[in-house]
Enzyme design. Structure first.
Site, PDB file in Angstrom:
ATOM      1  N   SER A 146      -1.503  41.423  59.426  1.00  0.00           N
ATOM      2  CA  SER A 146      -1.863  41.990  57.877  1.00  0.00           C
ATOM      3  C   SER A 146      -1.178  40.769  57.180  1.00  0.00           C
ATOM      4  O   SER A 146      -0.461  40.014  57.269  1.00  0.00           O
ATOM      5  CB  SER A 146      -0.905  42.920  57.741  1.00  0.00           C
ATOM      6  OG  SER A 146      -0.818  43.572  56.176  1.00  0.00           O
ATOM      7  N   TYR A 172       7.644  47.075  56.632  1.00  0.00           N
ATOM      8  CA  TYR A 172       6.557  46.871  57.409  1.00  0.00           C
ATOM      9  C   TYR A 172       5.891  45.493  58.097  1.00  0.00           C
ATOM     10  O   TYR A 172       5.540  45.027  58.407  1.00  0.00           O
ATOM     11  CB  TYR A 172       5.412  47.888  57.268  1.00  0.00           C
ATOM     12  CG  TYR A 172       3.692  46.999  57.135  1.00  0.00           C
ATOM     13  CD1 TYR A 172       3.281  48.349  58.703  1.00  0.00           C
ATOM     14  CD2 TYR A 172       3.105  46.855  56.537  1.00  0.00           C
ATOM     15  CE1 TYR A 172       2.462  47.992  58.777  1.00  0.00           C
ATOM     16  CE2 TYR A 172       2.028  46.355  56.978  1.00  0.00           C
ATOM     17  CZ  TYR A 172       1.590  46.975  58.548  1.00  0.00           C
ATOM     18  OH  TYR A 172       0.192  46.408  58.718  1.00  0.00           O
ATOM     19  N   LYS A 232       5.693  42.913  61.371  1.00  0.00           N
ATOM     20  CA  LYS A 232       4.317  42.261  61.333  1.00  0.00           C
ATOM     21  C   LYS A 232       4.602  40.582  61.748  1.00  0.00           C
ATOM     22  O   LYS A 232       4.728  39.965  61.988  1.00  0.00           O
ATOM     23  CB  LYS A 232       3.350  41.426  60.008  1.00  0.00           C
ATOM     24  CG  LYS A 232       2.628  43.139  59.890  1.00  0.00           C
ATOM     25  CD  LYS A 232       2.154  43.662  61.554  1.00  0.00           C
ATOM     26  CE  LYS A 232       1.252  45.134  62.320  1.00  0.00           C
ATOM     27  NZ  LYS A 232       0.721  45.561  63.154  1.00  0.00           N
TER      28      LYS A 232
HETATM   29  N1  LIG Z   1      -5.352  49.654  58.396  1.00  0.00           N
HETATM   30  C1  LIG Z   1      -5.036  48.913  57.339  1.00  0.00           C
HETATM   31  O1  LIG Z   1      -5.161  48.722  56.447  1.00  0.00           O
HETATM   32  C2  LIG Z   1      -4.217  47.623  57.817  1.00  0.00           C
HETATM   33  C3  LIG Z   1      -3.975  46.277  57.410  1.00  0.00           C
HETATM   34  C4  LIG Z   1      -3.659  45.376  57.749  1.00  0.00           C
HETATM   35  C5  LIG Z   1      -2.393  45.103  59.326  1.00  0.00           C
HETATM   36  N2  LIG Z   1      -3.325  47.024  59.869  1.00  0.00           N
HETATM   37  C6  LIG Z   1      -2.866  46.533  61.338  1.00  0.00           C
HETATM   38  O2  LIG Z   1      -3.705  47.571  62.064  1.00  0.00           O
HETATM   39  C7  LIG Z   1      -2.810  48.361  63.453  1.00  0.00           C
HETATM   40  C8  LIG Z   1      -4.425  49.081  63.816  1.00  0.00           C
HETATM   41  O3  LIG Z   1      -4.489  50.379  62.559  1.00  0.00           O
HETATM   42  P1  LIG Z   1      -4.902  51.305  61.642  1.00  0.00           P
HETATM   43  O4  LIG Z   1      -5.111  51.327  60.457  1.00  0.00           O
HETATM   44  O5  LIG Z   1      -6.019  51.202  63.040  1.00  0.00           O
HETATM   45  O6  LIG Z   1      -3.680  52.113  62.085  1.00  0.00           O
HETATM   46  P2  LIG Z   1      -3.758  53.746  62.945  1.00  0.00           P
HETATM   47  O7  LIG Z   1      -2.356  54.647  62.358  1.00  0.00           O
HETATM   48  O8  LIG Z   1      -5.382  54.356  62.061  1.00  0.00           O
HETATM   49  O9  LIG Z   1      -3.629  54.063  63.934  1.00  0.00           O
HETATM   50  C9  LIG Z   1      -2.936  52.953  65.262  1.00  0.00           C
HETATM   51  C10 LIG Z   1      -2.475  54.082  66.138  1.00  0.00           C
HETATM   52  O10 LIG Z   1      -1.357  53.615  66.870  1.00  0.00           O
HETATM   53  C11 LIG Z   1      -0.841  54.800  68.035  1.00  0.00           C
HETATM   54  N3  LIG Z   1       0.071  54.435  67.858  1.00  0.00           N
HETATM   55  C12 LIG Z   1       1.489  54.751  67.004  1.00  0.00           C
HETATM   56  N4  LIG Z   1       2.421  54.185  67.295  1.00  0.00           N
HETATM   57  C13 LIG Z   1       2.271  54.288  68.700  1.00  0.00           C
HETATM   58  C14 LIG Z   1       3.475  54.337  69.866  1.00  0.00           C
HETATM   59  N5  LIG Z   1       4.845  53.962  69.323  1.00  0.00           N
HETATM   60  N6  LIG Z   1       2.926  54.327  70.664  1.00  0.00           N
HETATM   61  C15 LIG Z   1       1.441  54.299  71.040  1.00  0.00           C
HETATM   62  N7  LIG Z   1       0.781  54.317  70.433  1.00  0.00           N
HETATM   63  C16 LIG Z   1       1.192  54.199  68.852  1.00  0.00           C
HETATM   64  C17 LIG Z   1      -1.673  56.035  66.370  1.00  0.00           C
HETATM   65  O11 LIG Z   1      -1.171  56.514  67.145  1.00  0.00           O
HETATM   66  C18 LIG Z   1      -2.817  55.573  66.332  1.00  0.00           C
HETATM   67  O12 LIG Z   1      -4.096  55.564  66.701  1.00  0.00           O
HETATM   68  C19 LIG Z   1      -1.750  48.161  62.539  1.00  0.00           C
HETATM   69  O13 LIG Z   1      -1.141  47.674  64.019  1.00  0.00           O
HETATM   70  C20 LIG Z   1      -1.626  47.469  61.269  1.00  0.00           C
HETATM   71  O14 LIG Z   1      -0.544  47.725  61.090  1.00  0.00           O
HETATM   72  C21 LIG Z   1      -4.037  47.521  59.286  1.00  0.00           C
END
Ligand SMILES: NC(=O)c1ccc[n+]([C@@H]2O[C@H](COP(=O)([O-])OP(=O)(O)OC[C@H]3O[C@@H](n4cnc5c(N)ncnc54)[C@H](O)[C@@H]3O)[C@@H](O)[C@H]2O)c1
Length: 355
Positions: free
Chosen positions: A138, A162, A166
């Protein structure tokens, strides 16, 4: 390159495990990987996803079945059981907790899921002989920066538990990669993912108060919230509101495909920004969403939030050079796709009480 890859119409292909594959970015990446000829498999504990997303992916991909394992990513033995003897070429690791504010309230839980989860996954991969990993990082790893757009060489820091998870995740990959040449990593530093799939069948649908701007504006557009709180209009930007780099989730999904193909073909690691390099303010976003909806959306200016900065934009040259990625979509397409999703897939899901 591992011996497990196959060539399909000149492309690299093979089985890819998506941890968190039922989530917002993971579900879009599933579709993009399948379109590129890969065979994606989902691992998710459904702590932040609905099971019905699987049916929606099936419809988009015209598949009768999807392989999905309901498993916690901290369960290394269970991951090993999925990977062993199965010809996986890579893993994309999305599974994580992602709300900055919540991470301040629950730091141990965030560190456990995000850092222990990464370690348990990597141990399982090592046992199974799978050494290509794309990691969801991120722009939060850049903390506050003076030089905009931010190059990948900028000093990294963290301003929340958080962001710490990362940054530690990136550093774990760096140390392992230096010490053990079997590993190859694609570290993707996302800027602000937004929008939804063009089918309108999958998108971001937070159950709680949204952390991100676009889902919040979407709830103003549906009437669920009366107006948008704009945190400060006296920043040093073209209209006084904070400027960010919004990347369409379909572009982001495509970046994962390019990262994976590069890892497998070139057998070397990369750490890159995934954004557009183009900045839009909160007012720009509100106006664009209003165009998608067909009328202006209400807002009220409230005091600045602690920690917010004027402008956050990523330099995008390295993504172009190293993995051949550049974003195709702009702000109007992001807003139109979000509104299409809110009016079709998300509405159906709510009406049908999908879980
Ligand atoms: N959406 C954003 O703005 C953003 C920005 C930068 C980085 N990210 C990173 O991208 C990745 C995906 O983000 P997203 O927006 O799709 O989030 P999201 O919450 O929609 O997807 C994450 C998925 O991981 C699953 N999950 C959580 N904990 C778990 C565990 N212990 N075991 C198995 N599954 C688990 C959740 O059920 C979910 O389906 C994450 O690592 C997040 O930190 C997201």
């Amino acid at each position: 390159m591992t011996g497990k890859t196959t060539k399909r119409q000149g492309l690299v292909a093979g089985k890819v495990l998506l941890t968190g594959g039922a989530g917002y970015i993971g579900s879009h990446t599933f579709v993009a990987l399948q379109d590129a000829g890969f065979d994606p498999v989902i691992l998710d504990d459904f702590s932040n996803a609905k099971r019905s997303v699987l049916d929606r992916i099936k419809l988009i991909c015209q598949r009768s079945e999807i392989e999905c394992h309901q498993i916690d990513v901290r369960d290394s033995d269970a991951i090993f059981d999925i990977l062993k003897d199965r010809d996986f070429v890579a893993v994309v690791h999305f599974a994580a907790k992602k709300a900055v504010g919540e991470s301040v309230a629950q730091p141990l839980s965030y560190i456990d899921t995000n850092v222990t989860g990464l370690l348990s996954l990597m141990k399982a991969m090592e046992r199974a002989g799978v050494f290509n990993l794309v990691f969801s990082s991120s722009a939060t790893v850049y903390g506050n920066q003076d030089v905009i757009p931010i190059p990948e060489t900028a000093t990294r820091s963290f301003a929340s538990p958080y962001a710490f998870t990362k940054l530690i995740g990136e550093q774990i990959l760096e140390q392992v990669g230096h010490a053990d040449p079997r590993w190859h990593f694609g570290v993707l530093r996302y800027f602000n993912p937004a929008g939804a799939h063009s089918s309108g069948m999958i998108g971001e649908d937070p159950a709680d108060i949204p952390n991100n701007l676009m889902p919040y504006i979407a709830k103003v557009a549906t009437g669920e919230y009366e107006r948008l709180n704009v945190f400060g209009d006296d920043y040093n930007t073209h209209d006084g509101t904070g400027v960010r780099d919004y990347i369409h989730v379909m572009d982001l999904a495509e970046a994962h495909v390019k990262s994976l193909i590069t890892l497998i073909k070139n057998s070397c690691s990369h750490a890159i920004n995934i954004g557009t390099g183009q900045g839009y303010s909160v007012f720009d976003m509100l106006a664009a969403y209003g165009r998608a909806v067909g009328h202006d959306l209400s807002h009220v200016v409230v005091p600045r939030r602690d920690g917010d900065v004027d402008t956050l934009l990523g330099e995008v040259g390295r993504a172009r050079e190293e993995i051949g990625f550049s974003a195709k979509y702009g702000l109007d397409e992001i807003c139109a796709s979000s509104w299409h999703w809110i009016n079709t897939g998300a509405k159906d899901a709510a009406l049908e009480g999908e879980d």
